[in-house]
Design an enzyme around this catalytic site. Structure first.
Site: not given
Length: 370
Positions: A74, A95, A117, A197, A219, A278, A298, A300
């Site tokens: 992380k 992130h 990412e 989507d 979407s 949040r 954030a 999981m």
């Protein structure tokens, strides 16, 4: 190169950035690996296993962070900013589009930040994001189903229903890796599933895979409003590579949902695609807004650390070895995937979406490398 693997300090983060197999691979290439004592405990890896693989165990985070390249899971927290320095390579999920303070610190200190990412293959796929997206997508339905139980604040709906009752309505915003895996579990639980989507080929693929078990819709605002307002469980699974997630569910739309409905925003680490989202932690995972239960953890996959650590490190190892073997600059020049992973370098933001998110100057990675 000297590689450091510190223990993760985010709340209930049980993953670790390297397994003993990874240590063995780095040591076999002539590198030295420092692992903080206890770093692997949350994933069921004892210190002795690292030692057998050739690692040197160190007592403190400062020791591990003192390496030339730090391999994590992380993004660093404020308590770790003091370890930043100009000659440091940081290889982890960052992130940054949702992290202005972290971005500022990385730039100020000149850290070379390589973000899992945004490492991207020529076909546009994200190999280091994929395994955690698979885990998070599957978990999203699992935790959403639990949140729908009355004792957790939900409306008391069983997703699969029973004969003579309606099935739970699951709406998934985004049909990528998270969305497909969420749909897999939701269909398996017997829910009524709709995936939205904007990509025709994605919807075609999902219908080929699931047949008549799901409904796909384009979407747009009308379809999102119609689906979300009557959903029992909404899963936010939208991704714009390296950028903030678009806000697809407004607070006004949330007020039209039945009380006790649930939203799970998997995009929370990129800012979330639900306006009322949040970040939360595994200690306090949910909160309510207008009677709707929000699950916005954030990290999981950290809850299923044994699965997640191996799934992640299977994919991060090859790029980590390339960086260690060649140095970050040469590795980025040799492999465009690593170049795209470079978010900060030499005091500059080298990923356009991050610069735009924080109104900072963007310096193309090729130019920053010189």
């Amino acid at each position: 190169m000297l590689i450091g693997v510190p223990k993760e300090i985010k709340t209930r983060e049980y993953r670790v950035g390297m397994t003993p197999a990874g240590v063995r691979a780095f040591v076999g290439r002539g590198h030295k690996v420092l692992v903080q004592q206890g770093a692997g405990e949350g994933s069921g890896i004892k210190d002795e296993a690292y030692v057998r693989a050739g690692a040197t165990m160190v007592p403190t985070a400062a020791d591990a962070w003192g390496a030339e390249m730090v391999v994590k899971v992380k993004e660093p927290l404020a308590a770790e900013y003091g370890f930043f320095r100009k000659d440091l390579i940081l290889y982890t999920y960052l992130h940054l589009a949702a992290e202005p303070e972290l971005t500022k610190k990385l730039v100020e200190t000149g850290v070379a930040g390589v973000a899992y990412e945004t490492i991207e293959l020529p076909d546009g796929s994200l190999p280091l994001l994929r395994p955690m997206s698979e885990v998070a997508g599957r978990m999203a339905v699992q935790v959403g189903a639990a949140c729908l139980q009355k004792e957790h604040g939900g409306k008391g709906i069983l997703l699969g229903g029973v004969p003579g009752t309606r099935r739970g309505r699951v709406v998934i915003l985004g049909g990528g890796v998270v969305g497909k895996n969420a749909a897999t579990i939701a269909v398996g639980m017997g829910a009524q599933v709709t995936v939205l989507d904007v990509r025709g080929e994605t919807m075609e693929y999902l219908e080929d895979v699931f047949g008549g078990a799901i409904e796909t819709l384009y979407s747009n605002a009308d379809n999102i409003e119609a689906c979300v307002s009557r959903a029992d469980l909404v899963i936010g699974a939208v991704l714009v590579t390296g950028a903030k997630a678009p806000k697809l569910v407004t607070e006004k739309l949330l007020t039209e949902m039945e009380k006790g409905s649930v939203v799970v925003d998997v995009a929370v680490d990129q800012g979330g695609c639900i306006e009322t989202c949040r970040p939360t932690t595994h200690d306090n995972p949910t909160y309510e807004v207008h009677g709707v239960v929000h699950y916005c953890v954030a990290n999981m996959p950290g809850a299923v650390s044994h699965t997640s650590t191996w799934a992640l490190t299977n994919t991060t190892l090859q790029y980590g070895l390339a960086i260690a073997d060649k140095g970050v600059a040469a590795a980025a020049r040799a492999d465009r995937s690593i170049l795209l992973g470079l978010n900060t370098f030499g005091g500059a933001v080298t990923y356009d979406a991050v610069a735009q998110a924080h109104n900072l100057d963007f310096v193309p990675a090729e130019r920053a490398l010189g």
